[in-house]
Motif scaffolding. Structure first.
Motif, PDB file in Angstrom:
ATOM      1  N   TRP A  21       3.999   2.037  -4.701  1.00 19.24           N
ATOM      2  CA  TRP A  21       3.238   2.646  -3.359  1.00 19.24           C
ATOM      3  C   TRP A  21       2.579   1.377  -2.659  1.00 19.24           C
ATOM      4  O   TRP A  21       2.666   1.231  -1.625  1.00 19.24           O
ATOM      5  N   CYS A  22       1.878   0.706  -3.658  1.00 15.46           N
ATOM      6  CA  CYS A  22       1.173  -0.388  -2.936  1.00 15.46           C
ATOM      7  C   CYS A  22       2.168  -1.502  -2.117  1.00 15.46           C
ATOM      8  O   CYS A  22       1.552  -1.829  -1.130  1.00 15.46           O
ATOM      9  N   GLU A  24       5.032  -1.143  -1.101  1.00 18.29           N
ATOM     10  CA  GLU A  24       5.662  -0.423   0.166  1.00 18.29           C
ATOM     11  C   GLU A  24       4.516   0.018   1.205  1.00 18.29           C
ATOM     12  O   GLU A  24       5.302  -0.140   2.364  1.00 18.29           O
ATOM     13  N   THR A  25       3.369   0.284   0.870  1.00 20.17           N
ATOM     14  CA  THR A  25       2.462   0.960   1.853  1.00 20.17           C
ATOM     15  C   THR A  25       1.534  -0.187   2.408  1.00 20.17           C
ATOM     16  O   THR A  25       1.297  -0.341   3.663  1.00 20.17           O
ATOM     17  N   LEU A  26       1.131  -1.018   1.522  1.00 19.05           N
ATOM     18  CA  LEU A  26       0.251  -2.166   2.152  1.00 19.05           C
ATOM     19  C   LEU A  26       0.854  -3.586   2.126  1.00 19.05           C
ATOM     20  O   LEU A  26       0.198  -4.612   2.472  1.00 19.05           O
ATOM     21  N   GLY A  93       2.818  11.605  -4.516  1.00 17.64           N
ATOM     22  CA  GLY A  93       2.678  10.306  -4.099  1.00 17.64           C
ATOM     23  C   GLY A  93       1.193   9.898  -4.258  1.00 17.64           C
ATOM     24  O   GLY A  93       0.323  10.544  -4.311  1.00 17.64           O
ATOM     25  N   ARG A  95      -2.556   8.856  -3.783  1.00 18.27           N
ATOM     26  CA  ARG A  95      -3.564   9.444  -2.797  1.00 18.27           C
ATOM     27  C   ARG A  95      -4.975   8.778  -2.879  1.00 18.27           C
ATOM     28  O   ARG A  95      -5.412   8.771  -3.947  1.00 18.27           O
ATOM     29  N   THR A 223      -3.594  -5.332   6.664  1.00 19.82           N
ATOM     30  CA  THR A 223      -2.597  -5.490   5.526  1.00 19.82           C
ATOM     31  C   THR A 223      -1.566  -6.327   6.122  1.00 19.82           C
ATOM     32  O   THR A 223      -1.485  -6.409   7.612  1.00 19.82           O
ATOM     33  N   LYS A 225       1.077  -5.562   6.779  1.00 18.95           N
ATOM     34  CA  LYS A 225       2.119  -4.654   7.319  1.00 18.95           C
ATOM     35  C   LYS A 225       1.217  -4.043   8.760  1.00 18.95           C
ATOM     36  O   LYS A 225       1.754  -3.210   9.302  1.00 18.95           O
ATOM     37  N   VAL A 228      -3.235  -0.134   8.543  1.00 15.40           N
ATOM     38  CA  VAL A 228      -3.088   0.920   7.477  1.00 15.40           C
ATOM     39  C   VAL A 228      -4.052   1.755   7.623  1.00 15.40           C
ATOM     40  O   VAL A 228      -5.241   1.535   7.101  1.00 15.40           O
ATOM     41  N   LEU A 230      -5.451   5.109   5.031  1.00 14.39           N
ATOM     42  CA  LEU A 230      -5.299   5.841   4.063  1.00 14.39           C
ATOM     43  C   LEU A 230      -6.154   7.059   4.160  1.00 14.39           C
ATOM     44  O   LEU A 230      -7.269   6.989   4.474  1.00 14.39           O
TER      45      LEU A 230
END
Length: 235
Positions: A21-22, A24-26, A93, A95, A223, A225, A228, A230
């Motif tokens: 997750w990290c 892909e997300t961050l 997922g 959180r 990030t 990306k 972001v 959360l």
């Protein structure tokens, strides 16, 4: 009393899921962490410090399936990690569920919250091994493991042993490399916003915007990306 954001807590069903997750997300791979033997949990960490939040780091935490806790020593895990609703949500997922604030006097901070009718929990001594030596801290943990205010009232932590002359010497911020992720802001929405604001003021916690509304904890991160956000989404 000086209190500031110490770290954000993201719960995952497994650390492997948390790492994926990290990434892909961050857009980064979290660094190594450690195990918390008393609570049967383990984590991965990375630094998110910024000028506004100089201590900040990020914890991805999960129940450790390899942990063996004697029955006589079993207690509810911290951060509501045994809560069925939390586990069900996290199964969809990882959180954001909570944050921890560092204070220079955890017993005084706990006491001042009690005067407002808030039981933050007993002060528990904890430690884990790190590459720099044994990391010690005191942390508030309720007997029922609850976070309170849907995760928006921080758990309180005081680093180092009580007699330490340099309590922050082994703080994770000093051993974690720059990650490319920085905390830009943390904000709270909650039906009990006024009570939360009074609690923050009482322990000297500033820099977090609070407004009334449906419960939500929002962290904004810069990030690789881009920006972001959360959210706890009332969990």
């Amino acid at each position: 009393m000086k209190t500031q954001i110490d770290h954000l807590v993201v719960m995952a069903t497994t650390l492997g899921e948390g790492v994926q997750w990290c990434e892909e997300t961050l857009g980064i791979t979290p660094g190594p962490g450690g195990e918390h033997e008393k609570y049967g949990t383990h984590n991965r960490l990375f630094k998110i410090a910024s000028p506004s939040f100089p201590l900040a780091y990020f914890e991805i935490i999960a129940i450790n399936p390899a942990a063996v806790i004697p029955k006589r020593a079993q207690v509810p895990r911290w951060f509501d990690m045994d809560n069925a609703a939390v586990q069900k949500a996290v199964a969809q997922g990882p959180r954001l569920i909570h944050f921890v604030s560092s204070t220079d006097d955890v017993k005084a901070a706990r006491h001042v919250l009690r005067t407002q009718g808030i039981e933050r929990g007993q002060v528990v001594h904890a430690s884990r091994k790190s590459s720099k030596g044994t990391l010690n801290w005191q942390i508030t943990v309720r007997e029922d493991g609850e976070r309170l205010f849907d995760g928006s009232l921080p758990t309180l932590i005081q680093w180092g042993k009580p007699e330490a002359t340099d309590p922050l010497r082994l703080h994770p911020r000093n051993s974690l490399p720059r990650s490319g992720v920085t905390l830009q802001s943390l904000s709270v929405r909650h039906p009990s916003a006024a009570k939360l604001q009074a609690a923050y003021d009482a322990i000297g916690l500033t820099g977090i915007a609070i407004e009334a509304g449906e419960a939500n904890l929002v962290a904004t991160l810069q990030t690789p990306k881009g920006l972001v956000q959360l959210q706890s989404l009332g969990l």
